[in-house]
Scaffold this active site. Sequence first.
Site, PDB file in Angstrom:
ATOM      1  N   PRO A  86    -130.658   2.858   6.197  1.00 54.41           N
ATOM      2  CA  PRO A  86    -129.944   3.377   7.377  1.00 54.41           C
ATOM      3  C   PRO A  86    -128.700   2.551   7.704  1.00 54.41           C
ATOM      4  O   PRO A  86    -127.872   2.971   8.506  1.00 54.41           O
ATOM      5  CB  PRO A  86    -130.989   3.282   8.493  1.00 54.41           C
ATOM      6  CG  PRO A  86    -132.059   2.391   7.995  1.00 54.41           C
ATOM      7  CD  PRO A  86    -132.017   2.396   6.507  1.00 54.41           C
ATOM      8  N   GLU A 113    -140.754  -2.432   6.532  1.00 50.09           N
ATOM      9  CA  GLU A 113    -139.637  -3.015   7.291  1.00 50.09           C
ATOM     10  C   GLU A 113    -138.341  -3.054   6.486  1.00 50.09           C
ATOM     11  O   GLU A 113    -137.320  -3.492   6.975  1.00 50.09           O
ATOM     12  CB  GLU A 113    -139.991  -4.437   7.736  1.00 50.09           C
ATOM     13  CG  GLU A 113    -140.975  -4.489   8.881  1.00 50.09           C
ATOM     14  CD  GLU A 113    -140.488  -3.716  10.091  1.00 50.09           C
ATOM     15  OE1 GLU A 113    -139.476  -4.116  10.675  1.00 50.09           O
ATOM     16  OE2 GLU A 113    -141.128  -2.709  10.442  1.00 50.09           O
ATOM     17  N   ARG A 150    -127.515  20.095  -7.634  1.00 48.17           N
ATOM     18  CA  ARG A 150    -127.008  21.465  -7.487  1.00 48.17           C
ATOM     19  C   ARG A 150    -125.534  21.593  -7.863  1.00 48.17           C
ATOM     20  O   ARG A 150    -125.051  22.692  -8.109  1.00 48.17           O
ATOM     21  CB  ARG A 150    -127.306  22.043  -6.098  1.00 48.17           C
ATOM     22  CG  ARG A 150    -126.647  21.350  -4.965  1.00 48.17           C
ATOM     23  CD  ARG A 150    -127.263  21.769  -3.649  1.00 48.17           C
ATOM     24  NE  ARG A 150    -126.997  23.160  -3.316  1.00 48.17           N
ATOM     25  CZ  ARG A 150    -125.830  23.627  -2.912  1.00 48.17           C
ATOM     26  NH1 ARG A 150    -124.793  22.822  -2.808  1.00 48.17           N
ATOM     27  NH2 ARG A 150    -125.684  24.902  -2.618  1.00 48.17           N
ATOM     28  N   ASP A 164    -120.004  27.055  -0.053  1.00 52.36           N
ATOM     29  CA  ASP A 164    -120.948  26.393   0.845  1.00 52.36           C
ATOM     30  C   ASP A 164    -120.236  25.576   1.908  1.00 52.36           C
ATOM     31  O   ASP A 164    -119.134  25.088   1.686  1.00 52.36           O
ATOM     32  CB  ASP A 164    -121.808  25.392   0.067  1.00 52.36           C
ATOM     33  CG  ASP A 164    -122.949  26.080  -0.628  1.00 52.36           C
ATOM     34  OD1 ASP A 164    -123.247  27.224  -0.272  1.00 52.36           O
ATOM     35  OD2 ASP A 164    -123.532  25.453  -1.536  1.00 52.36           O
TER      36      ASP A 164
END
Length: 242
Positions: A86, A113, A150, A164
């Site tokens: 993150p 963690e 893809r 898209d």
Amino acid sequence: MKIKILTLFPDMFNGFVGESIIKRAIDNNVVEIEIIDYRTYSNDKHNHVDDTPCGGGAGMVIRCDVIDRAIKANSGDNTYICLMTPQGERYSEAITKELALKDEIMLICGHYEGFDERVRGYVDRELSIGDYVLTGGEIPAMAIADSVIRLLDNAINSESYKDDSYYNGLLEYPQYTRPVEYNGDSVPEVLLSGNHKKINEYRLKESLRKTYLRRPDLLEGRLLSKEEEKFLKEVKDEEDNK
Ligand code: ADE
């Protein structure tokens, strides 16, 4: 292309590689996916790969020596190594396009963690799929692998991704199918007209409308074609006068 995924939970990927477009891409040799278990690179008899945090605190931290051995045993000069975290750079379609050009990518999943900070020095890039924290890097790795696969030749018809959302920097235009009328709500007439020039114009304009209304940030700094400029002006007039 080859995608290698390092994880503590290899079984999480069974559904991912065993269904739908990803399965077909593997069966057709568009992509090879290898799921690698960290535990193979533990050097203790209980297969431990993590330990308690130095300095104390909750949870467990994945050891840097285990990850280092796993990377070294499974990568070569052409392997582009990405850490799922993150704290990484926000993942986007632009990065997807970059990754799709590589011969081999390795996606490293944390869990618990997280991992020993020294691991950051072993990778080419750190990627985050959004500003929220998941229980591990497995879902981000699946999201990234899926979005890359893809775009590979012969994975899906390129006509299907060119329009898209994000691929061309705009959100996708609205799509409809039968029934033509449902609960008094109808498919726009132009889409039934068979006039491809008009249909393409409608789609470009509606793509600009969606982007203007939902993600105006995507229009900032965009170089607009003459046609886009004209449609965007119409959209703004229509929306601002509503
Ligand atoms: N691991 C946990 N949360 C994550 C996120 N948002 N992106 C990438 N890896 C993660």
